[in-house]
Design an enzyme around this catalytic site. Sequence first.
Site, mmCIF file in Angstrom:
data_model
loop_
_atom_site.group_PDB
_atom_site.id
_atom_site.type_symbol
_atom_site.label_atom_id
_atom_site.label_comp_id
_atom_site.label_asym_id
_atom_site.label_seq_id
_atom_site.Cartn_x
_atom_site.Cartn_y
_atom_site.Cartn_z
ATOM 1 N N GLY A 20 4.706 40.583 67.447
ATOM 2 C CA GLY A 20 5.398 41.843 67.305
ATOM 3 C C GLY A 20 4.356 42.931 67.171
ATOM 4 C CB CYS A 21 3.258 45.447 68.622
ATOM 5 S SG CYS A 21 2.617 43.966 69.365
#
Lengths: 401, 503
Positions: A20-21
């Site tokens: 994720g980011c």
Amino acid sequence: MTTPMRPAYSQESPFKIHGGCGLVGICDESGTRFSGSVAIEAMAVQHDRGNGLGGGFAGYGIYPEFPDHFAFHMMYHDLQAKEEAEKLFDEYFQVDLAEPMPTRPVKGITDAPLLWRYFLQPYPAKLELSELTPEDYVVHVVMLINSTIDGAFVASSGKNMGAFKGVGYPEQIGHYFLLEEYEGHTWVGHNRFPTNTPGWWGGAHPFTLLDWSIVHNGEISSYGINSRYLEQFGYKCTLGTDTEVAAYLFDLLLRRHKLPLALACKALASPLWEEIDRMGPEEAALMTSLRAVYGPALLNGPFAIVLGFNGGMVALNDRIKLRPLVAARKGSVLCVASEESAIRQIISAPDAVWAPKAGEPVIARIKGMDWPIHGDLHLAPSEISCAVTGVEASCEIVEVA
Amino acid sequence: MLTSFIQPEFKVEIDRDKCIKCGRCVQQCGWGVYSFAERPIPDDSKCRACHRCVTYCPAHCITIKRNELVFRDSENWSPALRKAVWRQSESGGVMLTSMGNDKPYQRIFDYLVLDACQVTNPSIDPLREPMELKTFIGRKPDSVEVESDGEGGYRLAPGAGMENNIELATPIMFGGMSYGSVSLNVHKSLAMAASRLGITMNTGEGGLHADLYPYTDNVIVQCASGRFGVDADYLNRGVAIEIKVGQGAKPGIGGHLPGEKINKEVSTTRMIPQGTDAISPAPHHDIYSIEDLRQLIYSLKEASGYKPVGVKIACVHNVAAIASGVVRAGADYVYLDGFKGGTGAAPQIIRDHVGIPIEIAIAVVDQRLRDEGIRNQASIIAAGSIRSSADMAKAIALGADAVAIGSAALIALGCHVCQSCHTGCCSWGITTQKPELTRRLDPEWGAERLTNLVHAWSHELQEILGALGVNAVESLRGSRERLRAIGLDASTCEILGVKPAGM
Ligand code: SF4
Ligand code: SF4
């Protein structure tokens, strides 16, 4: 007898990276340039969206003194890799400036590779012989370095732009590269939460090719077919990341197939068939063709993406909006981010804040800049601004003795 | 003199206590197993284990068992081989059989597993979110060219965009099965189901019966080496034309429909005299090389106002190069028929020993077309044999645009895979022209069962896509990254382009 492995460009494959980011994209459509510290601040607020294993930025309009040069930001594992890459540069380009990237020591940033930048122009005779456009010529060299020189990695290769990235939190990386000293009209930033630990700076985002830079939050579940589709057109997806695939797809659709930006976005995050069925015949025919032809390019799975380029940026969500993306505007400034807090941090009292719809691109275009604008960007040359703005608060800078 | 060494394969056992002596078994059996003398008396030697009598016996008192005769063990001379030698030394002929290859070759689909999403990327619930299966079969341009519409938008540039394609609501087609080898009621069932489902049925090589004209928007007409039933009207009736070069069950072999199956209706539809044998030559007598195929493709396009023209080939060793040639010759789709594909009649020796598996064929053809940059010029249809939605999903992940089902469709209609279609006595009324048998299949009932089957497989495909975290079938197509192999050798994995599980 075991020598330590040199990281190859392809090191991160064959394992696909999951993660994720957090991301941000800021563009001043008036073309006014502003300090990279703004992007750092927006990313610092989204600190918890990463785990310190990757952060990075890309800025546009940052090299006004070299507007027509291909600016190569390089990462080298060792001197041998540097020598090999520079030999290649000498072979293909006139090297007008080669220098180490300016950096400062920052707590928490360790194991940095050798970081160099080069301002290059293709040898005219060699370019002509190759029968390639200058852009394809550069892509060819980028692919050559990344696939044949172990320990060398092209972080960016566009004109009047550059990527600054590495292993660390984005605010640390930003300070490490002294981003507050650069001014750009468009910035994108990224914070990474990889679920594996390659520890290789090249694996951080943004991913770039020519002028395109991509920051991406998500998981492209169609990676397998997207990369096989790209292989048909000569792209080598050796990094194994979704971001790389997205960058190449934009390059293919926008630069090589000459699709308008809005339609390229429709190919990558296509409308549903039931929506197409409700369209008028002309639009439906266009969308049906787009879907049928570019089915293998459809980015399927949860994602929010910001594509930066010399002339603006576009933010795009997947077709059913499975990842966060918020947008805001204040005057000529358009800003997108994973979290509204990031926007509020850098824009006080925005005119409008909204959540872009699934598959509907948010596009920022710099006034007066043609697009696509590879090769024809001419900003008035001026000195790189050295104004340091108040970014010290957001991370600890180690004083150099 | 004893006429045969061969003992019955099955034993028909009737529970005499339960039998109500209704005689239904006598009437149901297509092969005349039963005679009736106060009670049903079976002749085991005629039984094909098609279960028609078992299914219809009101007392549930019939059991079909294998005739477990013990032979002295020999791994080399299996009982089947001994029987084959006896049979051929009795008849001196080629042994005929039907349906698909039943030998225990490795079934590669069964060694491939699919991926699913966990944590880092969400799976998608097909019951809540759209899950798109629509598929276009045919040639696609390299890119889409657009022009400004003058109002800030865009439209297709003149002449740009997708050419004539076959639109499928789900990536399933009914494979070619000719009227003559199957009954008219089977054809009707297929056509009605195809039109309800938004997919296509395929006439096979036996022409198109007038009763099917209402459904021609969902019919692909086939043009095979015998040219049965082919005229200009026929070519223009369907949505596409398929040139049949080969069939997976009998690559390199023609067809032979015996005269007794050529009744009045079949004779009219095939445009041949009643009672004559319908012989399809092994090759098309106007195709002796790839440029001949090109001529035929373009003749058919000319004759039909440029409908899509597909080419059906059997999967043989050099299938990748052949398919590439077929695409370059102008085919809009290549129909790959694997060596387990079905047939109404084929020499057993060919059915069981010639050709290669469909999984391998899809993989090498898809890769070859990509390597040559012509993958968009034609669609790949995979058949022979697709047995479940899992096979379908794996075929699509390997690179097929759609699958075609023949045997599965017949099984839906009651076929019990007794492999006796070539006898023309099918008790289920499927592969026969005997009126007392064909009337057993009500087209309305058949269409409903076929519709159910395709709906069921489509729902299952949607579940698979949802688990994979994608919401359109094009994101699975060719995405071999979502497949892993368990227990396949390294070279097979490499050919398939699939990593072993764990990588
Ligand atoms: S159908 Fe069943 S109950 Fe009727 S005669 Fe045959 S075996 Fe007996
Ligand atoms: S179609 Fe009829 S004869 Fe052929 S295998 Fe099926 S049940 Fe047997």
